[in-house]
Design a protein around this motif. Structure first.
Motif, PDB file in Angstrom:
ATOM      1  N   UNK A 137      30.617  46.963  41.932  1.00 43.37           N
ATOM      2  CA  UNK A 137      31.332  46.525  40.795  1.00 43.37           C
ATOM      3  C   UNK A 137      32.989  47.399  40.870  1.00 43.37           C
ATOM      4  N   UNK A 138      33.299  47.505  42.092  1.00 37.78           N
ATOM      5  CA  UNK A 138      34.771  47.971  42.312  1.00 37.78           C
ATOM      6  C   UNK A 138      35.470  46.730  42.675  1.00 37.78           C
ATOM      7  N   UNK A 139      36.835  46.927  42.534  1.00 41.83           N
ATOM      8  CA  UNK A 139      38.012  45.867  42.874  1.00 41.83           C
ATOM      9  C   UNK A 139      37.712  45.638  44.469  1.00 41.83           C
ATOM     10  N   UNK A 140      37.679  44.275  44.648  1.00 42.01           N
ATOM     11  CA  UNK A 140      37.323  43.679  45.959  1.00 42.01           C
ATOM     12  C   UNK A 140      38.732  42.918  46.473  1.00 42.01           C
ATOM     13  N   UNK A 141      39.387  43.149  47.678  1.00 43.86           N
ATOM     14  CA  UNK A 141      40.256  42.291  48.126  1.00 43.86           C
ATOM     15  C   UNK A 141      39.387  41.397  48.958  1.00 43.86           C
ATOM     16  N   UNK A 142      40.095  39.922  48.767  1.00 43.34           N
ATOM     17  CA  UNK A 142      39.639  38.900  49.554  1.00 43.34           C
ATOM     18  C   UNK A 142      40.941  38.295  50.497  1.00 43.34           C
TER      19      UNK A 142
END
Length: 158
Positions: free
Chosen positions: A69-74
């Protein structure tokens, strides 16, 4: 001391100080680490996929991971090509999280300006649990194609 408990708030090892604060966190001055293992991917969770083959009108790439549920970089990249038709070519590319569209862009180009590299970077916060992100390409005129498709997800927790 060969066994038992050592109670102290500071240890000095050849001038390398190890201290503990009131919260029980340990600080090591000038730490050097040969190999670091952090339980449960506590800092980052990386996943990626890359495919070279050329496709059109389909899911271009997919990555799946168990999210905290943490911020994800795509990061996504691909080569687009409209060869095989006449005049201009057109297509729409999307990045989706499940059925939610995170990013969308329409592309057009001339048939003689083939093999253009494209890339996009976004970030979002998924729900905890299984997470799937897809790169989707759809042509609008029957000639838009994607190759060298790359999709990378990096969940950053600290």
């Amino acid at each position: 001391l060969t066994s038992g408990v050592l109670n102290t708030s500071r240890i000095n090892l050849d001038s390398a100080t190890i201290t503990a604060n009131a919260n029980g966190h340990i600080k090591i001055k000038d730490l050097g680490v040969d190999t670091l293992q952090i339980k449960g991917q506590a800092v980052t969770i990386p996943t990626s996929a890359y495919t070279t083959t050329e496709i059109n009108n389909t899911i271009a790439q997919t990555v799946t991971w168990t999210s905290t549920g943490a911020t994800t970089f795509i990061a996504a990249s691909w080569t687009q090509d409209g060869s095989g038709g006449s005049g201009d070519y057109g297509g729409t590319v999307q990045i989706k999280y499940g059925s939610t569209v995170l990013w969308t862009q329409s592309f057009t180009g001339q048939q003689n300006a083939r093999k253009q590299q494209q890339a996009v970077n976004i970030s979002f916060t998924p729900s905890a649990g299984s997470a799937t992100v897809t790169l989707v390409g759809a042509n609008t005129d029957g000639t838009y194609k994607m190759s060298n498709r790359s999709l990378f997800a990096l969940e950053t927790k600290k």
